[in-house]
Design a protein around this motif. Structure first.
Motif, short mmCIF file in Angstrom:
data_model
loop_
_atom_site.label_atom_id
_atom_site.label_comp_id
_atom_site.label_asym_id
_atom_site.label_seq_id
_atom_site.Cartn_x
_atom_site.Cartn_y
_atom_site.Cartn_z
N LYS A 193 0.83 -1.20 0.00
CA LYS A 193 0.00 0.00 0.00
C LYS A 193 0.88 1.26 0.00
O LYS A 193 0.83 2.07 0.94
CB LYS A 193 -0.96 0.01 1.20
N PRO A 194 1.69 1.43 -1.03
CA PRO A 194 2.69 2.51 -1.01
C PRO A 194 2.06 3.90 -1.00
O PRO A 194 1.03 4.14 -1.63
CB PRO A 194 3.48 2.28 -2.30
N LEU A 195 2.70 4.78 -0.27
CA LEU A 195 2.31 6.18 -0.24
C LEU A 195 2.93 6.92 -1.42
O LEU A 195 3.90 6.43 -2.03
CB LEU A 195 2.77 6.81 1.08
N PRO A 196 2.40 8.08 -1.78
CA PRO A 196 2.96 8.80 -2.94
C PRO A 196 4.45 9.07 -2.82
O PRO A 196 5.19 8.98 -3.81
CB PRO A 196 2.14 10.09 -2.95
N GLY A 197 4.93 9.40 -1.62
CA GLY A 197 6.36 9.66 -1.46
C GLY A 197 7.19 8.41 -1.70
O GLY A 197 8.29 8.48 -2.27
N GLN A 198 6.69 7.26 -1.26
CA GLN A 198 7.41 6.01 -1.49
C GLN A 198 7.40 5.63 -2.97
O GLN A 198 8.40 5.13 -3.49
CB GLN A 198 6.78 4.91 -0.64
N VAL A 199 6.28 5.85 -3.64
CA VAL A 199 6.21 5.59 -5.08
C VAL A 199 7.21 6.47 -5.82
O VAL A 199 7.92 6.01 -6.73
CB VAL A 199 4.79 5.82 -5.60
N GLU A 200 7.31 7.73 -5.42
CA GLU A 200 8.25 8.64 -6.08
C GLU A 200 9.70 8.23 -5.81
O GLU A 200 10.56 8.33 -6.70
CB GLU A 200 8.01 10.06 -5.57
N ALA A 201 9.97 7.74 -4.60
CA ALA A 201 11.34 7.30 -4.28
C ALA A 201 11.75 6.12 -5.15
O ALA A 201 12.89 6.05 -5.62
CB ALA A 201 11.44 6.94 -2.81
N VAL A 202 10.82 5.20 -5.39
CA VAL A 202 11.12 4.06 -6.25
C VAL A 202 11.21 4.50 -7.70
O VAL A 202 12.03 3.97 -8.48
CB VAL A 202 10.06 2.95 -6.06
N ARG A 203 10.41 5.48 -8.09
CA ARG A 203 10.47 5.99 -9.46
C ARG A 203 11.83 6.63 -9.74
O ARG A 203 12.32 6.58 -10.88
CB ARG A 203 9.34 6.99 -9.69
N GLN A 204 12.45 7.21 -8.74
CA GLN A 204 13.77 7.79 -8.92
C GLN A 204 14.82 6.74 -9.27
O GLN A 204 15.86 7.06 -9.82
CB GLN A 204 14.19 8.53 -7.64
N LEU A 205 14.51 5.48 -8.95
CA LEU A 205 15.41 4.39 -9.30
C LEU A 205 15.14 3.83 -10.69
O LEU A 205 15.76 2.85 -11.10
CB LEU A 205 15.28 3.26 -8.27
N GLY A 206 14.20 4.45 -11.41
CA GLY A 206 13.90 4.01 -12.77
C GLY A 206 12.80 2.98 -12.86
O GLY A 206 12.66 2.32 -13.89
#
Length: 331
Positions: free
Chosen positions: A37-50
């Motif tokens: 159940k990821p939060l928007p900040g966690q989704v963005e952190a993973v997105r930074q990894l590509g």
């Protein structure tokens, strides 16, 4: 929630939650990132990894092209697994595996138990946890083992139902069929096992498709790292479990039919008792109807013994009907 794991010898070690400045470096060193159940900040952190994190709506798409695809060098594989909600309710929901050369990212919105047990057993499952592909196959193996346990649990539950129906205790057997309340409980239990089995079969189907996709998309790495035997072994296990699931499905159908049959027998016994009672009262009713007629010449009405005689005739007719039923073994 975000759980990041790093290789620690032959096992996986969960990384402590990092502060915001350290979060990116912490995630960059992770071999497995598990998003629950990821939060928007966690989704963005993973997105930074590509890695683009699919939404729950994307994961719930039933099209094969939406569940198994490659995008920008990453393999997206969505399977449907049984698990629990935060309220401990049993559900079946999608889980997405995103495999890259550097790490494995999983996205889920419920709690399949293998995601909790695998980190401590990473050295005992599969080929180890040195590479993301090995973590992926090890996690799949843990999931397959969990599904096998669930199927065995369904089999034991059906054994309990079968014993209660076909081999009732002596005390219950002496009083006839099990009580209706007990039969209803057994039927509800069989229904729950049927629902659980349906979730298992769906999970096996989606796992089989994901393994096939994985074997086709990374053949070079599979050959190089010796993963092909592990994939073949998992596919054989899944095929064997699908055959066993068919067998358990037949047992569910048999248990359902048997339970419904016992319920029908219990209802028939109740209707039979009501019918017999109604028939026993028919002869006395006939006698009372005759002496309730308003004819001018009814000699018994003027006799002193007329009233007790009519009562005795009613009782004798009821007793005769009861004796006849006992002789015919209808009672």
């Amino acid at each position: 929630m975000l759980f990041a794991y790093q290789r620690n010898g032959a096992k996986l070690r969960r990384l402590p939650p990092a502060s915001e400045p350290e979060a990116e470096a912490c995630l960059a060193s992770a071999l497995w990132i598990d998003l629950y159940k990821p939060l928007p900040g966690q989704v963005e952190a993973v997105r930074q990894l590509g890695v683009e994190v699919p939404t729950l709506a994307d994961m719930e798409e039933i099209e094969v092209s939406s569940r198994l695809y490659r995008e920008e060098g990453l393999d997206y594989m969505t399977v449907v697994l049984p698990g629990q909600t935060e309220l401990k309710e049993q559900i079946s929901a999608p889980v997405c595996f995103v495999l890259s050369p550097e790490r494995l990212v999983t996205v889920r919105h419920h709690v399949p138990r293998p995601f909790e047990t695998y980190p401590e057993r990473a050295d005992k499952v599969g080929l180890g946890c040195a590479r993301p592909e090995q973590v992926f196959l090890g996690l799949i193996e843990e999931i397959v083992g969990r599904l096998a346990d669930l199927m065995e649990g369904s089999g034991r539950s059906l054994d309990t139902v079968s014993r209660a129906i076909f081999q009732p205790p002596v005390a219950t057997r002496s009083h006839g069929a099990p009580a209706p309340e007990r039969l209803q409980e057994l039927l509800e239990q069989v229904g729950r096992e049927g629902e659980r089995l349906a979730h298992i079969r769906l999970a096996l189907l989606t796992l089989e498709r994901a393994l096939g996709f994985f074997a086709q998309t990374v053949p070079d790495r599979i050959e190089q790292e010796g993963l092909k035997p592990a994939i073949k072994s998992l596919q054989r296990d899944i095929a064997a479990m699908e055959v066993h699931a068919d067998f358990v499905s037949q047992r569910v159908a048999l248990a359902t039919d048997a339970t419904l049959g016992m319920i029908n027998l219990a209802q028939n016994a109740t209707v039979k008792i009501v019918s017999v009672v109604a028939v026993l009262f028919l002869p006395p009713t006939l006698v009372a109807s005759i002496y309730g007629m308003n004819f001018a010449h009814m000699p018994e009405l003027e006799r002193p013994w007329g009233y007790p005689g009519a009562l005795g005739l009613m009782l004798a007719s009821a007793a005769g009907a009861w004796a006849y039923f006992k002789w015919k073994k209808w009672l």
